[in-house]
Write a protein that holds these residues in place. Structure first.
Motif, PDB file in Angstrom:
ATOM      1  N   ALA A  82       0.848  -1.191   0.000  1.00 19.04           N
ATOM      2  CA  ALA A  82       0.000   0.000   0.000  1.00 19.04           C
ATOM      3  C   ALA A  82       0.879   1.234   0.000  1.00 19.04           C
ATOM      4  CB  ALA A  82      -0.917  -0.005   1.227  1.00 19.04           C
ATOM      5  N   GLY A  83       0.274   2.404  -0.212  1.00 18.05           N
ATOM      6  CA  GLY A  83       1.013   3.649  -0.245  1.00 18.05           C
ATOM      7  C   GLY A  83       1.362   4.045  -1.670  1.00 18.05           C
ATOM      8  N   GLY A  84       1.811   5.281  -1.830  1.00 17.95           N
ATOM      9  CA  GLY A  84       2.072   5.825  -3.160  1.00 17.95           C
ATOM     10  C   GLY A  84       3.050   5.025  -3.991  1.00 17.95           C
ATOM     11  N   VAL A  85       4.088   4.469  -3.352  1.00 17.44           N
ATOM     12  CA  VAL A  85       5.094   3.707  -4.099  1.00 17.44           C
ATOM     13  C   VAL A  85       4.535   2.375  -4.593  1.00 17.44           C
ATOM     14  CG1 VAL A  85       7.422   2.720  -3.992  1.00 17.44           C
ATOM     15  CG2 VAL A  85       6.937   4.864  -2.836  1.00 17.44           C
ATOM     16  N   SER A  86       3.436   1.920  -4.017  1.00 15.72           N
ATOM     17  CA  SER A  86       2.839   0.659  -4.496  1.00 15.72           C
ATOM     18  C   SER A  86       2.242   0.809  -5.891  1.00 15.72           C
ATOM     19  CB  SER A  86       1.771   0.160  -3.512  1.00 15.72           C
ATOM     20  OG  SER A  86       0.680   1.053  -3.428  1.00 15.72           O
ATOM     21  N   ALA A  87       2.200   2.041  -6.411  1.00 13.39           N
ATOM     22  CA  ALA A  87       1.782   2.251  -7.802  1.00 13.39           C
ATOM     23  C   ALA A  87       2.923   1.974  -8.774  1.00 13.39           C
ATOM     24  CB  ALA A  87       1.290   3.687  -7.989  1.00 13.39           C
ATOM     25  N   ASN A  88       4.135   1.795  -8.260  1.00 13.52           N
ATOM     26  CA  ASN A  88       5.294   1.524  -9.104  1.00 13.52           C
ATOM     27  C   ASN A  88       5.143   0.179  -9.812  1.00 13.52           C
ATOM     28  OD1 ASN A  88       8.130   0.102  -9.299  1.00 13.52           O
ATOM     29  ND2 ASN A  88       8.553   2.305  -9.340  1.00 13.52           N
ATOM     30  N   SER A  89       5.260   0.186 -11.126  1.00 17.90           N
ATOM     31  CA  SER A  89       5.000  -1.031 -11.904  1.00 17.90           C
ATOM     32  C   SER A  89       6.012  -2.127 -11.608  1.00 17.90           C
ATOM     33  CB  SER A  89       4.994  -0.709 -13.406  1.00 17.90           C
ATOM     34  OG  SER A  89       6.278  -0.275 -13.840  1.00 17.90           O
ATOM     35  N   GLY A  90       7.261  -1.743 -11.390  1.00 14.53           N
ATOM     36  CA  GLY A  90       8.284  -2.740 -11.083  1.00 14.53           C
ATOM     37  C   GLY A  90       8.033  -3.418  -9.755  1.00 14.53           C
ATOM     38  N   LEU A  91       7.619  -2.643  -8.752  1.00 11.81           N
ATOM     39  CA  LEU A  91       7.318  -3.212  -7.439  1.00 11.81           C
ATOM     40  C   LEU A  91       6.101  -4.124  -7.514  1.00 11.81           C
ATOM     41  CD1 LEU A  91       7.722  -3.425  -4.387  1.00 11.81           C
ATOM     42  CD2 LEU A  91       6.410  -1.314  -4.127  1.00 11.81           C
ATOM     43  N   ARG A  92       5.084  -3.710  -8.229  1.00 10.03           N
ATOM     44  CA  ARG A  92       3.876  -4.522  -8.342  1.00 10.03           C
ATOM     45  C   ARG A  92       4.183  -5.875  -8.986  1.00 10.03           C
ATOM     46  NH1 ARG A  92      -0.625  -0.711  -7.764  1.00 10.03           N
ATOM     47  NH2 ARG A  92      -2.136  -2.080  -8.799  1.00 10.03           N
ATOM     48  N   LYS A  93       4.975  -5.834 -10.038  1.00  8.66           N
ATOM     49  CA  LYS A  93       5.324  -7.079 -10.743  1.00  8.66           C
ATOM     50  C   LYS A  93       6.177  -7.987  -9.864  1.00  8.66           C
ATOM     51  CE  LYS A  93       7.666  -8.832 -14.882  1.00  8.66           C
ATOM     52  NZ  LYS A  93       8.454  -8.472 -16.092  1.00  8.66           N
TER      53      LYS A  93
END
Length: 350
Positions: A284-295
């Motif tokens: 969660a949080g703004g950085v969870s929108a990062n595509s690399g982190l999500r993948k």
């Protein structure tokens, strides 16, 4: 009306729709949301473009923009939800942490509505709301679950036993992951906000091209200050003889920086999952929108047969939807706040 009395959901509101109006104004987004029985009916966000030319959020400008935006934003949220103001059962708002001027705009507005309607007030901690953003959509994690909350100001691992029972078991000792992204972007000469731009260029780059160290921090805590220093020295060394080094290698540099930040985050989350035995993991949080982190997060779950959950993009950044769902759970538990509830820039949440 005693707004601090305990609420018993088995009696007074049986069969009754519970409608929460929520307001979020902790930084530079003015947002309002309406939640009905745990379902988000509207989640409207007004962004502030004024900060881009300054390379970061200017607190005074942020609070002024909130004052301009708050009335129309709330009005739009109510219209989109297709409800009347008189139908609202409680008003939830972000009381901490954040920019104090911004928080004051949202909190005072929420108090005004609550007083005018004679409705209870629900104060919400911003970081608790980020965690519970994972409870908004139809697919929800089972309790207990772990949540990695990553934003510009916070990096934490939280064990969540219920919506009302959460504990931080790991956090950054210095800088947050989002700050590491943004400051790395600034070192590369990228405009603010730089974190999303690193993500954009990283998608076309080779993350194994350049190597950055991973901090050796005991336990479940994080550290990003050393990584930022190593990135600074790397750029200084390579641009000394080749001023075009960054431009010539931008995609690979971004990919390498992003890969290291992600590995720091997920290696600690993996360690926490092993220690606690939790099989349901969230971010969660703004950085969870990062595509690399999500993948990478989803791949981690597949590798170890863990269930992974990521909020939709609109619930990752600062938004009132997460305040609304938190307010809903607090309403069910009777966790109301006095009208004298104050905003706080640095209130701790453990």
């Amino acid at each position: 009306m005693d707004i601090q009395k305990k609420y018993d959901p088995s009696t007074s509101d049986r069969g009754k729709d519970i409608i929460i109006l929520a307001i979020e104004s902790s930084c530079d987004e003015t947002s309002a949301s309406v939640c009905k029985d745990g379902k988000i009916l509207s989640n409207f966000i007004a962004n502030q473009k004024v900060h881009e030319k300054y390379g970061g959020v200017v607190p005074e400008l942020a609070s002024r923009a909130h004052m301009q935006n708050i009335v129309p934003v709330v009005d739009v949220a109510i219209q989109q939800a297709q409800i009347q103001l008189s139908q609202i059962d409680a008003i939830a708002f972000t009381y901490a942490p954040g920019l104090i001027g911004s928080l004051l705009v949202g909190s005072q507005f929420a108090k005004s509505i609550a007083l005018a309607l004679n409705k209870p007030l629900i104060a919400v901690h911003h970081m608790q709301a980020h965690v519970l953003a994972n409870m908004i959509e139809e697919r929800k994690p089972d309790f207990p679950f772990l949540c990695l909350t990553v934003s510009g100001g916070h990096t934490q691992i939280v064990i969540v036993n219920s919506p009302h029972d959460m504990h931080v078991i790991g956090e950054t000792l210095d800088d947050a992951a989002g700050e590491a992204f943004d400051k790395s972007a600034k070192l590369l000469g990228l405009p603010y906000p730089g974190g999303p731009l690193i993500d954009k260029y990283a998608q076309q780059g080779n993350g194994n091209r350049f190597s950055f160290p991973e901090p050796q921090i005991e336990g479940l805590n994080f550290s990003f200050s050393g990584l930022k220093t190593s990135i600074l020295y790397f750029i200084q060394e390579n641009t000394k003889n080749n001023p075009e080094f960054i431009q010539e290698n931008l995609e690979d540099i971004c990919a390498s920086i992003q890969q290291r930040i992600i590995s720091i985050l997920l290696n600690k989350l993996k360690k926490a999952a092993v220690q606690t035995g939790c099989k349901h993991l969230c971010i969660a949080g703004g950085v969870s929108a990062n595509s690399g982190l999500r993948k990478a997060f989803q791949e981690l779950g597949e590798k170890y047969n863990w269930q992974t959950y990521i909020p939709s993009f609109q619930y990752c950044t600062d938004n009132a939807g997460m305040i609304a769902i938190t307010g809903y759970y607090k309403y069910l538990a009777g966790e109301f706040s006095p009208y004298s509830q104050s905003a706080s820039a640095r209130a701790e949440w453990k």
